[in-house]
Write an enzyme that holds these catalytic residues in place. Structure first.
Site, mmCIF file in Angstrom:
data_model
loop_
_atom_site.group_PDB
_atom_site.id
_atom_site.type_symbol
_atom_site.label_atom_id
_atom_site.label_comp_id
_atom_site.label_asym_id
_atom_site.label_seq_id
_atom_site.Cartn_x
_atom_site.Cartn_y
_atom_site.Cartn_z
ATOM 1 C CG HIS A 161 -2.188 0.776 1.043
ATOM 2 N ND1 HIS A 161 -2.312 1.831 0.161
ATOM 3 C CD2 HIS A 161 -3.402 0.662 1.626
ATOM 4 C CE1 HIS A 161 -3.541 2.323 0.217
ATOM 5 N NE2 HIS A 161 -4.217 1.631 1.091
ATOM 6 C CE1 TYR A 204 -9.120 6.996 6.997
ATOM 7 C CE2 TYR A 204 -10.086 5.791 5.164
ATOM 8 C CZ TYR A 204 -9.063 6.552 5.678
ATOM 9 O OH TYR A 204 -7.985 6.876 4.889
ATOM 10 C CB THR A 238 -6.590 8.944 0.557
ATOM 11 O OG1 THR A 238 -5.642 8.785 1.627
ATOM 12 C CG2 THR A 238 -6.360 7.891 -0.503
#
Length: 756
Positions: A471, A587, A600
């Site tokens: 990630h 979230y 993001t």
């Protein structure tokens, strides 16, 4: 061995007169072709680099400006207002530099300067235009006159046929929100989660922070925003991802699934070959910058920065922090099968291996009956366990000899491929098939994926595929972009024969894949086993549920004049409340790619409006008209928050960066400590689809993606990923932990009743 095949490509004999070297004509041919390919690649990159560097202008426009300036000079008009004469006087006089040559050269230099100034002016104007975000807040289907004018100007200045990185220099920087706005929005977001006394206490702590040290921290953060390309992204990558010392398997990495209903071929080697070849085609376009940049409304460009590290990239472990190693022009990949590692060359004679040639190589690996070397079978589990033991083992046991060479082959590979010996995929007859498929992609056996690679391609025995992605280097839309291209190319361009093999002739003269060699001592094998046990404990604790919701989808939701994303988020709030009897901090991931190097932002989906709607749904005294009114109010609120997050006015990234500044300045902030320690018990994300529109799902309804997912963020919470597929299907990937009595087998059942 491949080395043995290469060794016979040339021969030499030692004679009294010296060394007589005899080169193979075939080898010389391959050397020549490789050189030609290399120079072609450099030329194309240079050309595209020039096109990107002068965008939104073009190289031909330089010639037009030069001709125009020269024409005015011959007409005895000086558009430079004397600047050409000044340039002329500064040029040296020599026998090679006549007066006429000086004049022409001066005019060309002036025209070039004028042309460059024009490019910078266009970029500045375009950046100013792209800083306007009023269009995103307008109602769907309604566009103001000012927005229409703005769109026309953006379209006019965007040029024709932009390349992937053409807009990078024109994208605005992410703005730093004001302290007042961020704190007010934060307090508003936690209001439905706190009682009156708790809220007053939080309000007091927030107001104290606003007075001091917030102004001091904000000043330093603004300074960074002026200096850095993006005031968030580098710290986000470092502190959220690379400094984490816990296992990245499940906790950080995420997965992406294959087509939901279709398997183009059940031959494992064939599917792997087509997919790898499609990936190489994508990589070539990516390296040349030839991919079309993603644009909202088909006009507003998104940042393409994250694409750069998709291939040839590995996360390297460190004691205190990891780092991302990105290389160029990697010509091999590493394949893992039944505990063995193989190195496969991707080029032959200066070109990519054809699908039929890759199939031959992968089939050779599948047919190989050799046994794993001591410690080899579970070696990848080092990347699945805690980071510090892996970093220390790497320094101690993989720093020399065959271990170093083999590890280097893995870490410098284009990507990592696992030829899995299991069978997975969606089976309508097996309710758990999607769950097991998800778990396999997320963690596998804990030792059959190299979790540090930018991504691991997994090809199952039945031809089903998937990807496990590290990630730190990028977010899911980036890998999703590549995945959409690969699936479309695999199914609709490359195709298969009637027997399921790759199309094309087989070149049996290819040297077979090379087994990587290892000399792993007992002490290292103990560390490997320790990492495996830690990873296995994490994997065994993960519960997954895949849900295909086809009662209705985007089509019906839009007919109700509601955002599909807002609808799903409100359904999730209702489901969670029915599950737990309370609300929680929620979230939802939003992107900030309208800004340069944006990644993001968080949308806090649990609001006062959404909780009012949920309570109304649970109150039998509330009429349907009242519920509908509350629903629309909550959906509008959610949409507004999502838009604020996309346009740089979010809450959490700003507070995160303020916290980093406070740590660097050694300033203690109770407010920031509390904010950053709050658990996200419901973590959600929407997987984008049809970014490239390469598959017409109206024409081919079976060729739809299944999306992807991730592990739960909180030990007692849920991870929910969803993808809105076509008009009448929504796919959910729900994760939780068996070890938590709060989440075992409840939310999955409740969710369906909430959406219905």
């Amino acid at each position: 061995m491949a080395e043995a095949h290469q060794a016979v490509a040339f021969q030499f004999t030692v004679t009294p007169d010296g060394i007589d070297l005899q080169l193979s004509r075939e080898v010389l041919k391959h050397i020549y072709l490789s050189g030609v390919t290399s120079w072609k690649k450099r030329a194309i990159r240079f050309k595209n680099g020039v096109l990107t560097g002068v965008y939104p202008a073009s190289p031909s426009s330089w010639l037009i400006v030069v001709i125009a300036i020269m024409s005015t000079m011959y007409a005895r008009i000086d558009p430079s207002m004397g600047m050409i004469d000044r340039i002329k006087t500064s040029l040296p006089v020599s026998e090679f530099m006549t007066v006429q040559t000086q004049t022409v050269l001066s005019a060309i230099l002036f025209a070039t300067g004028l042309w460059l100034s024009f490019i910078f002016l266009l970029r500045y104007i375009l950046k100013a235009l792209l800083s306007y975000h009023g269009w995103i807040f307008e109602s769907h289907g309604k566009m103001s006159f000012s927005t229409k004018v703005w769109l026309s100007l953006v379209k006019l200045l965007s040029g024709r046929r932009p390349l992937l990185y053409s807009f990078q220099a024109s994208l605005p920087h992410l703005p730093v929100p004001s302290i007042d706005d961020t704190i007010n929005r934060y307090l508003e977001s936690v209001r439905p989660l706190l009682d009156d006394e708790q809220y007053k206490q939080m309000e007091s702590v927030a107001n104290d922070f606003k007075k001091d040290p917030a102004p001091k921290l904000q000043k330093h953060l603004k300074l960074k925003s002026w200096w850095a390309t993006n005031y968030v992204s580098d710290w986000w990558e470092e502190y959220i991802y690379l400094r984490g010392r816990d296992p990245i398997m499940v906790n950080s990495n995420f997965y992406t699934m294959d087509l939901l209903y279709v398997i183009p071929t059940h031959r494992q080697a064939s599917r792997a070959a087509n997919v790898v070849h499609a990936m190489l085609q994508y990589r070539r376009k990516l390296e040349r910058g030839e991919l079309t940049p993603l644009r909202a409304l088909g006009i507003v460009p998104m940042c393409s920065f994250q694409y750069e590290r998709m291939f040839n990239t590995t996360r390297i472990p460190g004691i205190e922090t990891d780092f991302v190693q990105h290389l160029k022009d990697r010509k091999h990949l590493v394949v893992y099968h039944r505990g063995r590692f193989f190195k496969v060359w991707l080029y032959y004679g200066g070109r990519h291996l054809l699908p039929s040639e890759l199939e031959l190589q992968f089939q050779r690996i599948l047919d190989d009956k050799s046994e794993p070397q001591p410690g080899e079978i579970k070696l990848p589990s080092l990347t699945a366990g805690n980071r510090v033991p892996w970093a220390r083992a790497r320094l101690k046991y993989f720093n020399e000899g065959v271990n170093r060479a083999s590890l280097e082959a893995i870490e410098t590979a284009a990507f990592f491929l696992t030829l899995d010996d299991e069978t997975h995929g969606y089976d309508p007859e097996n309710i758990r098939s999607l769950d097991l498929y998800a778990k396999s992609l997320l963690h596998g056996k804990c030792y059959d994926r190299w979790f540090d690679k930018s991504f691991t391609l997994i090809v199952y025995k039945n031809g089903k595929i998937g990807v496990n992605t590290e990630h730190s280097w990028a977010d899911s839309p980036i890998i999703g972009h590549m995945w959409e291209y690969v699936l479309a190319t695999d199914c609709f361009h490359l195709g298969y024969t009637a027997e399921g093999h790759c199309k094309g002739d087989i070149n049996k003269s290819l040297a077979p894949p090379t087994r990587l060699q290892w000399d792993i001592p007992k002490a290292c094998q103990v560390i490997i086993e320790g990492s495996y046990m830690i990873a296995k404990g994490i994997a065994d604790d993960v519960d997954f549920h895949g849900c295909l919701f086809n009662e209705f989808g985007k089509s019906l939701i839009k007919k109700c004049r509601t955002s599909p994303d807002a609808f799903i988020q409100l359904a999730l709030q209702l489901a969670h409340y029915r599950d737990k009897g309370e609300f929680c901090l929620t979230y939802e991931s939003s992107m900030t790619r309208m800004f340069r190097e944006g990644r993001t932002e968080t949308v806090r989906s649990c609001t006062c409006e959404s909780t009012a709607f949920v309570k109304a749904m649970e109150d039998e005294r509330t009429t349907n008209e009242q519920r509908l009114a509350l629903f629309k109010k909550a959906a509008d609120k959610h949409q507004n928050m999502y838009r604020l997050a996309m346009t740089g006015a979010g809450i959490d990234r700003h507070l995160f960066c303020l916290y980093i500044v406070s740590k660097v300045m050694d300033i203690d902030s109770p407010f920031l400590k509390q904010v950053l320690s709050e658990p996200w018990r419901l973590s959600t994300s929407q997987t984008p689809q049809q970014q490239l529109n390469l598959i017409d799902i109206q024409k081919f309804p079976k060729y739809v993606g299944a999306g992807g997912g991730f592990g739960p963020v909180a030990d007692d919470g849920y991870g929910v990923s969803y993808i809105i597929v076509g008009e009448d299907l929504i796919t959910f990937h729900i994760s939780s932990k068996f070890s938590s009595p709060e989440t075992v087998g409840q939310f999955q059942t409740v969710f369906l009743s909430a959406t219905l």
